[in-house]
Design an enzyme around this catalytic site. Structure first.
Site, PDB file in Angstrom:
ATOM      1  N   GLU A  69       0.834  -1.200   0.000  1.00  0.00           N
ATOM      2  CA  GLU A  69       0.000   0.000   0.000  1.00  0.00           C
ATOM      3  C   GLU A  69       0.871   1.253   0.000  1.00  0.00           C
ATOM      4  O   GLU A  69       1.888   1.323   0.681  1.00  0.00           O
ATOM      5  CB  GLU A  69      -0.897  -0.005   1.246  1.00  0.00           C
ATOM      6  CG  GLU A  69      -1.966   1.060   1.251  1.00  0.00           C
ATOM      7  CD  GLU A  69      -2.951   0.863   2.408  1.00  0.00           C
ATOM      8  OE1 GLU A  69      -3.382   1.886   2.969  1.00  0.00           O
ATOM      9  OE2 GLU A  69      -3.269  -0.289   2.741  1.00  0.00           O
ATOM     10  N   ASP A  75       0.042   5.492   0.315  1.00  0.00           N
ATOM     11  CA  ASP A  75      -1.083   6.376   0.642  1.00  0.00           C
ATOM     12  C   ASP A  75      -0.716   7.846   0.724  1.00  0.00           C
ATOM     13  O   ASP A  75       0.333   8.209   1.265  1.00  0.00           O
ATOM     14  CB  ASP A  75      -1.654   6.056   2.036  1.00  0.00           C
ATOM     15  CG  ASP A  75      -2.139   4.663   2.216  1.00  0.00           C
ATOM     16  OD1 ASP A  75      -3.345   4.467   2.235  1.00  0.00           O
ATOM     17  OD2 ASP A  75      -1.290   3.761   2.379  1.00  0.00           O
ATOM     18  N   GLU A  91      -3.021  10.446   2.840  1.00  0.00           N
ATOM     19  CA  GLU A  91      -4.197  10.526   3.708  1.00  0.00           C
ATOM     20  C   GLU A  91      -4.281  11.927   4.301  1.00  0.00           C
ATOM     21  O   GLU A  91      -3.363  12.376   5.000  1.00  0.00           O
ATOM     22  CB  GLU A  91      -4.135   9.487   4.833  1.00  0.00           C
ATOM     23  CG  GLU A  91      -4.366   8.066   4.368  1.00  0.00           C
ATOM     24  CD  GLU A  91      -4.421   7.066   5.515  1.00  0.00           C
ATOM     25  OE1 GLU A  91      -5.211   6.112   5.425  1.00  0.00           O
ATOM     26  OE2 GLU A  91      -3.669   7.251   6.508  1.00  0.00           O
ATOM     27  N   GLN A 111      -0.678  12.625   5.842  1.00  0.00           N
ATOM     28  CA  GLN A 111       0.405  11.675   5.996  1.00  0.00           C
ATOM     29  C   GLN A 111       0.561  10.840   4.734  1.00  0.00           C
ATOM     30  O   GLN A 111      -0.379  10.652   3.961  1.00  0.00           O
ATOM     31  CB  GLN A 111       0.193  10.773   7.205  1.00  0.00           C
ATOM     32  CG  GLN A 111      -0.998   9.843   7.130  1.00  0.00           C
ATOM     33  CD  GLN A 111      -1.220   9.097   8.439  1.00  0.00           C
ATOM     34  OE1 GLN A 111      -0.879   9.586   9.517  1.00  0.00           O
ATOM     35  NE2 GLN A 111      -1.788   7.910   8.354  1.00  0.00           N
ATOM     36  N   THR A 112       1.782  10.368   4.517  1.00  0.00           N
ATOM     37  CA  THR A 112       2.054   9.382   3.486  1.00  0.00           C
ATOM     38  C   THR A 112       2.412   8.079   4.189  1.00  0.00           C
ATOM     39  O   THR A 112       3.072   8.078   5.225  1.00  0.00           O
ATOM     40  CB  THR A 112       3.214   9.811   2.562  1.00  0.00           C
ATOM     41  OG1 THR A 112       4.410   9.978   3.337  1.00  0.00           O
ATOM     42  CG2 THR A 112       2.877  11.099   1.841  1.00  0.00           C
ATOM     43  N   ASN A 113       1.965   6.975   3.614  1.00  0.00           N
ATOM     44  CA  ASN A 113       2.235   5.652   4.176  1.00  0.00           C
ATOM     45  C   ASN A 113       2.879   4.776   3.116  1.00  0.00           C
ATOM     46  O   ASN A 113       2.495   4.819   1.948  1.00  0.00           O
ATOM     47  CB  ASN A 113       0.939   4.973   4.641  1.00  0.00           C
ATOM     48  CG  ASN A 113       0.160   5.828   5.616  1.00  0.00           C
ATOM     49  OD1 ASN A 113       0.729   6.507   6.463  1.00  0.00           O
ATOM     50  ND2 ASN A 113      -1.161   5.799   5.507  1.00  0.00           N
ATOM     51  N   ARG A 171       4.734  -2.694  11.400  1.00  0.00           N
ATOM     52  CA  ARG A 171       6.036  -2.049  11.522  1.00  0.00           C
ATOM     53  C   ARG A 171       5.931  -0.566  11.181  1.00  0.00           C
ATOM     54  O   ARG A 171       6.666   0.239  11.741  1.00  0.00           O
ATOM     55  CB  ARG A 171       7.056  -2.760  10.625  1.00  0.00           C
ATOM     56  CG  ARG A 171       7.379  -4.158  11.129  1.00  0.00           C
ATOM     57  CD  ARG A 171       8.400  -4.862  10.268  1.00  0.00           C
ATOM     58  NE  ARG A 171       7.889  -5.284   8.970  1.00  0.00           N
ATOM     59  CZ  ARG A 171       7.131  -6.381   8.805  1.00  0.00           C
ATOM     60  NH1 ARG A 171       6.759  -7.106   9.854  1.00  0.00           N
ATOM     61  NH2 ARG A 171       6.726  -6.731   7.600  1.00  0.00           N
ATOM     62  N   ASP A 226     -12.248   8.491  15.288  1.00  0.00           N
ATOM     63  CA  ASP A 226     -11.538   7.903  16.423  1.00  0.00           C
ATOM     64  C   ASP A 226     -10.042   8.177  16.419  1.00  0.00           C
ATOM     65  O   ASP A 226      -9.379   7.978  17.438  1.00  0.00           O
ATOM     66  CB  ASP A 226     -11.793   6.392  16.491  1.00  0.00           C
ATOM     67  CG  ASP A 226     -11.408   5.673  15.198  1.00  0.00           C
ATOM     68  OD1 ASP A 226     -11.374   6.324  14.142  1.00  0.00           O
ATOM     69  OD2 ASP A 226     -11.149   4.460  15.265  1.00  0.00           O
ATOM     70  N   TRP A 227      -9.465   8.680  15.287  1.00  0.00           N
ATOM     71  CA  TRP A 227      -8.012   8.888  15.279  1.00  0.00           C
ATOM     72  C   TRP A 227      -7.506  10.042  14.418  1.00  0.00           C
ATOM     73  O   TRP A 227      -6.393  10.542  14.640  1.00  0.00           O
ATOM     74  CB  TRP A 227      -7.303   7.620  14.789  1.00  0.00           C
ATOM     75  CG  TRP A 227      -7.587   7.271  13.343  1.00  0.00           C
ATOM     76  CD1 TRP A 227      -8.612   6.528  12.866  1.00  0.00           C
ATOM     77  CD2 TRP A 227      -6.850   7.710  12.190  1.00  0.00           C
ATOM     78  NE1 TRP A 227      -8.564   6.444  11.488  1.00  0.00           N
ATOM     79  CE2 TRP A 227      -7.485   7.148  11.043  1.00  0.00           C
ATOM     80  CE3 TRP A 227      -5.702   8.477  12.015  1.00  0.00           C
ATOM     81  CZ2 TRP A 227      -7.021   7.380   9.747  1.00  0.00           C
ATOM     82  CZ3 TRP A 227      -5.231   8.701  10.713  1.00  0.00           C
ATOM     83  CH2 TRP A 227      -5.894   8.149   9.609  1.00  0.00           C
ATOM     84  N   GLY A 271      -5.458  13.167  16.975  1.00  0.00           N
ATOM     85  CA  GLY A 271      -5.523  11.876  17.647  1.00  0.00           C
ATOM     86  C   GLY A 271      -6.919  11.453  18.068  1.00  0.00           C
ATOM     87  O   GLY A 271      -7.079  10.629  18.975  1.00  0.00           O
TER      88      GLY A 271
END
Length: 262
Positions: free
Chosen positions: A116, A118, A120, A133-135, A144, A210-211, A215
């Site tokens: 994946e 991302d 986001e 964010q990038t994932n 991890r 929820d996040w 947060g």
């Protein structure tokens, strides 16, 4: 594992600046030498079909989140590496808890060891700067974690901006408006966690109260709904493949074509 980065920490990176300026020197009027496609040529609704609203010319699609459902779309094919891009305008006003994602994944096929990549966007409160964010996940490496979180230097709800992911067998680059903001190179440290299996392209909007924002401190407030994310100038540039019937020759051909046309 969340690592927080601002643009001031990213752009001074010498290698990124060299890459960026060389890319500009070799580019035509359109920063990337790729062709945009209408929605129906490469995509279909993923969920919340009634909230996936296409323009009359099929060149723009709106994803809507309301109190009943979010929505999303995905590419009709999977791609063995490629360049994936869209111009996006995010929801305006109070958008806390609302996540808009633009990403590649193969989780529907490889549930235990998916890959994946991302973008986001994590919702916002009026007067605050947007966070995203990038994932990078490979071979099911979500536990991890390779997320990096940033602050945008503009308001993404005011006008369209281009978000792009370049994925080759050796390098992953995330771009915003043709500026490379993150580069991930295949290395021994990544081992088998470098994304390597064919992926589809997705875009979604959904409730992540929820996040997502501070947060989870700030939730979605449906008083401000519907929340709308708009996508246009869609790009799917890569080799469409059957993930269970790949060949090394096809992969090599795809890599060469990708380098030559960007």
């Amino acid at each position: 594992m969340d690592n927080y980065h601002s643009l001031s920490k990213i752009l001074p990176c010498f290698s990124l600046l060299i890459f960026f300026f060389l890319h500009l020197l070799s580019s035509s009027t359109a920063a990337f030498n790729v062709t945009t496609i209408p929605f129906s040529r490469g995509f279909s609704p993923l969920f919340g079909d009634a909230n996936v609203v296409r323009s009359s010319d099929d060149r723009k699609v709106k994803l809507v989140l309301n109190q009943y459902t979010g929505s999303g779309f995905k590419s009709s094919d999977l791609y063995d590496h490629g360049f994936f891009s869209a111009r996006v305008k995010l929801p305006s006003d109070y958008t806390a808890g609302v996540v808009v994602a633009f990403y590649t994944s193969n989780g529907e096929i490889f549930e235990k060891n998916h890959d994946e990549l991302d973008f986001e966007f994590l919702g916002n409160i009026r007067g605050k700067r947007w966070r995203f964010q990038t994932n990078v996940y490979g071979n099911g490496s979500t536990s991890r974690g390779r997320e990096e979180r940033y602050t945008l230097w503009f308001d993404p709800s005011k006008e369209f901006h281009r978000y792009s992911i370049l994925w080759t067998n050796s390098t992953i680059i995330f771009y915003i408006d043709e500026v490379p903001i993150r580069v991930v190179r295949r290395s021994e440290a990544l081992a088998g966690d470098f994304p390597s299996k064919p992926m589809s392209l997705y875009a979604t909007i959904w409730d992540a109260s929820d996040w997502a924002t501070s947060g989870g401190r700030y939730k979605v407030n449906y008083k401000y709904s519907p929340f709308e994310a708009q996508f246009t100038d869609l790009v799917l540039h890569g080799c469409a493949v059957n993930p269970l019937r790949r060949s090394s020759r096809l992969i090599a051909t795809c890599q060469r074509a990708l380098v030559l046309t960007l």
